[in-house]
Design an enzyme around this catalytic site. Structure first.
Site, short mmCIF file in Angstrom:
data_model
loop_
_atom_site.label_atom_id
_atom_site.label_comp_id
_atom_site.label_asym_id
_atom_site.label_seq_id
_atom_site.Cartn_x
_atom_site.Cartn_y
_atom_site.Cartn_z
N GLU A 270 -1.38 -8.76 5.26
CA GLU A 270 -1.35 -8.93 6.72
C GLU A 270 -2.75 -8.87 7.34
O GLU A 270 -2.97 -9.33 8.45
CB GLU A 270 -0.43 -7.87 7.36
CG GLU A 270 -1.00 -6.46 7.48
CD GLU A 270 -0.90 -5.62 6.20
OE1 GLU A 270 -0.65 -6.21 5.13
OE2 GLU A 270 -1.12 -4.39 6.27
N HIS B 228 -3.52 -5.62 1.21
CA HIS B 228 -2.86 -5.88 2.49
C HIS B 228 -2.91 -7.36 2.83
O HIS B 228 -3.92 -7.83 3.35
CB HIS B 228 -3.56 -5.11 3.61
CG HIS B 228 -3.38 -3.63 3.54
ND1 HIS B 228 -2.36 -2.98 4.18
CD2 HIS B 228 -4.10 -2.67 2.93
CE1 HIS B 228 -2.45 -1.69 3.97
NE2 HIS B 228 -3.49 -1.47 3.20
N CYS C 155 0.84 -1.20 0.00
CA CYS C 155 0.00 0.00 0.00
C CYS C 155 0.88 1.25 0.00
O CYS C 155 1.55 1.53 -0.97
CB CYS C 155 -0.96 -0.05 1.19
SG CYS C 155 -2.33 1.08 1.04
#
Lengths: 80, 225, 730
Positions: free
Chosen positions: B204, B202, B85
């Site tokens: 994560e 993302h 990002c």
């Protein structure tokens, strides 16, 4: 007929972007820097021959749309 | 494996990444942007967030920070680097990746779960996925609309440097499933040497079974191969 | 110099209030002192019209650590964990400059939470706009939504839910209420109470500019045609600095160096310094030449009343300055000792080596006026509705109209602009009955819901007040959590009008009854009066933000129907209350009559029964029945999973609309496995809970037996239409 418009934040309004840019330039070693203020720039091409009428039209655009007059000022210049 | 997460003022996904890395037993260090040396690392992560408030251009100011010189050096020496990002934006601003990330075509911040299709697993980052696998990931950005020149685009496509593209649930890469107007639905790219990855989604955020199907996890597991 | 009457009025003070100021000072005030008094004595800071009524609300129980009166409320959720939360309005600034108004609203409420030592973990909002036909609405909606997102996304706190409503009552006075929730170790909570003499008073954060001079006064003045002139007072938010301030403060809080800390919110340096001194019963002396200023030649008046954002005031313990300064240097934030605590119990301000203000602290805080304003009971607008004389409408036609109406349509156009997932602890995002956030790295979670029902309150403030507490409680129950406590934001018109004051008093009365009965205390909140334009008040709009707890992550459920063949049962009796329903308003434009009465005993019994069933793992999904009635709630369950439902016709109702659209309270829809039906029946019967089987989960098709049938996908498309069309021109 071409005009250019610069829109900047009013003098007393906080400019977070200008603040960060100015701090970064200083960190990069730029000297004698007092302040940076960030704004927007517009080029406007009008089908109009009368400078004063053209200016008025651009002014109206600024007041109605281009600038948020609550926090921003604008400057109009006739482009060559 | 030793990893370093670079923390800029305004980073806000640094903790999220660290949680995943620690769970997978990476030896992780958080590195503040003012540092001038990097701890020995096999992997460097530039996390998501709003470094310097996204002011001027997203990633532009972070790209000028002290530690970036070290990151660039490490990248050129083959160290694995992921920019997620805002991290992707920084990789582009500092020249480690080519192209540009423009404002989303809808002119709005977009945050939602999306699907990406794994286009190629022949790289360090995606080798734990199957080719063609559809992953549900999350995006949250204002400027994720990838753009580049025709020559670079052809190179990206031909040399398998586009590991993921936005797709629909079934894996079709169509314009309706493109959340930000990105060229050819590109969600992430690699550099020529395939040691540097920039991606808008993302991974994560999709690593915990309480709130995802953990499709982000294999990306980190791939690196341990 | 003497103060002219005109100056007094310009500061929003009444002449008799100034008389009291003179008595307290024993002399005329100067202009700076007048400014300080006006900031402290206005409605926003002093709660002068609301205080005596707010006292009636229950604010304590065994889990409340801190009730109203601090920056935010704090509740105990076990194992040393505490939750800090509060909701606050930023209505007036958002109407003037929607982006910055909403953004700074979010910033302010975040600071209220991290001032207390908590890391913010979730943001919520309640935003009310005027009618969609009103020319201003689109611009305001766009500005407010991107302002909320722009700030929260950047700071990196997930905005996990909220509510958005439209009503022409807000045409010239929108509501922007923001709620923040934080997590803190209960032994590490920070308060604003000063302690000790000669302790350094430290200014940290952004520099002071001429932002929002007299913003707090503006927030307490009704709008009129000349509001234009007040425009330059709007502040600009800097979420980047907020993020730095958040990290710096939390880092400093790990050390043992802070005695007290207070955010500079409304009325900035004035209210923060006075509140700290007043709570600690000490004096405070400031050297204004030390205040970090952004502009040249700022006057003491401007410094004291500036509402520049992202600033804090800290009282440090002895010899901790160096350690603290290092942290703020690291984060590139200003850190300046601007004064000290004293034993004088006065606020003393020095500038250019001269004393420029000298006021007893008690005069500003304790002596602030308190009013028991005149109020009249709001007329109970009872009126029999003649349903039979109305033109019949088919169930499905009404349903599609409601689902594609602004209030009931899918809000993803809004919520997709908010980062809901950052921090990776969001378990349930917006769109459900309540958002669910895990406590970081722990096996427990909290639920959060924000609710309002202005239409009910407008029809009957007391019932409305009671109802909205119950609805909030119900939402927290519906996700499987145990409701704990609430924060409230009370948006009303001018308290100087007896009928508005009446709405306020009665609304509090209703809330009090419900909160007491449900053991659901109010731990923080905010009153926003003067929500009116050209003397027209908004509907009374109390907004409730509630928190619930899950002690076990496995008990979290949502409203997505799960499995074909499962049954849906409804808990709670449907009597057919049609007045003040969405149906009457949206279909027939009828706004008359009473809101549905709330039976607190049923409410509690039904809720506790639902909780028990969820806890016993007998429920697959759950949704409360609220605005729009049973059919809308069923449609929402169906759309959430894209599974269909086969709904049975009720036996007792001739007019099906009266069954499907009634808004009787205390009802829940539960999806259950068939083979659990017997067990569930036993439990419900034993507890005297009314229930009936209402539907069965099936594929694709949403239908009422022998009446109508429609594809769930089609319902979904209808529900997604409105925001797209409304904003298509953008």
């Amino acid at each position: 007929m071409k005009f250019s418009v610069t829109v900047t934040l009013k003098k007393d309004v906080l400019d977070p972007q200008g603040k960060v840019v100015s701090q970064t330039l200083k960190n990069m070693g730029v000297e004698n820097l007092n302040q940076v203020r960030q704004g927007k720039f517009f080029e406007i091409d009008l089908d109009e021959n009368d400078t004063s009428k053209g200016h008025d039209k651009v002014k109206e655009m600024c007041e109605k749309l281009l600038a948020n007059q609550i926090i921003e000022d604008f400057k109009i210049n006739k482009a060559e | 494996m030793r990893s370093s997460v670079i923390v800029f003022p305004g980073s806000n996904c640094d903790r999220d990444i660290a949680v995943v890395l620690e769970k997978l037993q990476f030896k992780n260090s958080m590195v503040w942007h003012k540092e001038t040396t990097l701890p020995k690392s096999d992997l460097i992560i530039l996390p998501g967030g709003f470094s310097y408030g996204d002011y001027l251009r997203s990633g532009a100011i972070a790209a000028k920070s002290n530690i970036l010189n070290e990151v660039i050096k490490a990248g050129k020496n083959g160290c694995l680097i992921i920019g997620i990002c805002n991290g992707f934006q920084i990789l582009i601003e500092c020249g480690l990746l080519q192209g540009a990330l423009l404002r989303n075509s809808g002119l709005k911040f977009v945050s939602k779960d999306i699907f990406v299709r794994v286009q190629t697993n022949k790289n360090k980052f995606f080798n734990k996925y199957k080719n063609g696998e559809v992953l549900k990931l999350n995006i949250a950005h204002n400027e994720g609309n990838f753009f580049t020149n025709q020559k670079h685009l052809i190179e990206l496509e031909e040399k398998e440097l586009i590991p993921i593209k936005y797709c629909n649930e079934k894996g079709s890469i169509i314009s309706e499933s493109n959340p930000n107007g990105s060229l050819n639905n590109i969600a992430g790219i690699l550099n020529k040497n395939k040691n540097i990855l920039g991606m808008m989604p993302h991974p994560e955020r999709m690593a915990d079974k309480i709130n995802s199907d953990q499709k982000g996890l294999p990306l980190f597991l791939s690196l341990m191969n | 110099m003497t103060i002219k009457n005109e100056q007094i009025e310009k500061h929003g003070l009444k002449l008799e209030e100034y008389k009291k100021i003179k008595e307290l000072l024993g002399r005329d005030s100067n202009l700076l002192e007048l400014g300080i008094f006006s900031a402290m004595w206005n409605e926003h800071c002093s709660y002068k019209s609301s205080k005596i009524h707010l006292k009636k609300l229950p604010t304590k129980n065994n889990i409340v650590i801190q009730g109203p009166g601090e920056n935010a409320g704090v509740i105990d959720i076990g194992d040393d964990d505490a939750i800090v939360f509060k909701i606050e309005s930023h209505n007036h600034p958002s109407f003037i400059e929607p982006y910055q108004g909403a953004a700074t609203g979010v910033g302010g409420i975040l600071r209220d939470v991290f001032t207390m030592g908590a890391r913010p973990i979730a943001l919520m909002n309640s935003i009310h706009f005027g009618s969609p036909e009103n020319k201003k609405t689109q611009n305001l909606l766009n500005g407010v939504v991107s302002g909320i997102g722009g700030y929260g996304n950047s700071v990196g706190i997930p905005t996990v839910g909220g509510e958005t409503k439209f009503n022409r009552t807000y045409n010239e006075n929108i509501l922007v209420n923001a709620m923040a929730v934080g997590h803190v170790n209960k032994n590490k909570i920070f308060y604003s109470k000063a302690k000790g003499i000669n302790k350094p008073v430290v200014y940290v954060g952004s520099k002071t500019g001429r932002d929002g001079i007299h913003g707090a006064t503006m927030a307490s003045a009704e709008f009129d045609e000349n509001s234009e002139e007040k425009k330059p007072t709007v502040q600009v938010g800097d979420p980047f600095t907020e993020k730095l301030l958040l990290e710096a403060c939390l880092e400093l809080m790990k050390k043992n160096s802070i005695i007290s800390i207070q955010d500079m919110g409304a009325a900035g340096l004035t209210s923060s310094s006075i509140e700290m001194a007043s709570k600690g019963n000490v004096g405070i002396e400031l050297n204004l030449n030390k205040v970090p200023c952004r502009e040249n030649n700022m006057t003491p008046y401007e410094m004291m009343l500036s509402e520049s954002q992202e600033r804090m005031l800290i009282i440090l313990d002895d010899n901790k300055e160096n350690e603290a300064k290092k942290i703020f240097d690291k984060w590139d934030l200003d850190f300046v000792v601007i004064g000290k605590t004293t034993d004088s119990k006065r606020l003393i301000l020095n500038f250019d080596d001269k004393k420029v203000a000298d006021i007893p602290i008690t005069a500003l805080a304790d002596e602030a006026p308190q009013y028991n304003r005149k109020w009249t009971t709001s007329k109970n607008k009872k009126k029999e509705l003649k349903l039979k004389s109305l033109k019949k409408i088919k169930i499905e036609e009404a349903l599609l109209r409601i689902l594609s109406s602004p209030d009931h349509s899918n809000k993803s156009w809004i919520t997709n602009q908010f980062d809901q997932s950052v921090m990776c602890d969001t378990i349930q995002k917006s769109g459900g009955d309540a958002a669910v956030i895990r406590i970081h790295k722990k096996e427990k979670a909290i639920s959060v819901s924000v609710d309002s029902s202005a239409n009910y309150c407008n029809a009957d403030a007391k019932i409305g007040g009671k109802q909205i507490i119950c609805e909030n409680w119900r939402n927290l129950i519906s996700v499987g959590s145990k409701p704990l406590a609430i924060t409230n934001c009370l948006n009303f018109g001018s308290p100087e009008k007896p009928e508005v004051m009446g709405e306020f008093v009665e609304c509090i009365e209703g809330m009090k009854e419900a909160c007491e009965f449900l053991n659901f205390p109010v731990v923080s909140g905010n009153v926003s009066f003067y929500n009116e334009t050209n003397s027209k008040s908004i509907f009374p709009t109390p907004v409730i933000g509630g928190i619930g707890i899950f002690e076990n992550l496995k008990k979290i459920i949502n409203m997505k129907s799960k499995k074909v063949g499962n049954l849906i049962i409804i808990i709670g009796k449907t009597l057919g209350h049609m007045e003040q329903t969405t149906f009457m308003r949206d279909i027939y434009s009828i706004n008359e009559g009473c809101p549905p009465e709330v039976n607190l005993v049923n409410e509690k019994n039904n809720g506790l029964a639902v909780s028990k069933l969820i806890n016993d793992n007998l429920v697959s999904s759950c949704h409360d029945v609220s605005s729009g009635g049973i059919i809308v709630a069923l449609a929402e369950m169906s759309m959430a999973s894209m599974l269909g439902l086969k709904i049975v016709k009720p036996k007792k109702f001739k007019d099906l609309n009266e069954y499907f659209y009634a808004e009787d309270q205390g009802r829940y829809l539960l999806e259950i496995e068939r083979n659990n039906l017997k067990k569930i029946e036993d439990i419900l019967k034993k507890n005297n809970i009314f229930f009936e089987i209402i539907a069965e989960v099936q594929n694709d098709i949403f239908e009422v037996d022998k009446t109508f049938s429609i594809k769930t996908k089609e319902l979904f498309d209808y529900s997604n239409k409105w925001f797209k069309n409304f904003n298509a021109v953008n």
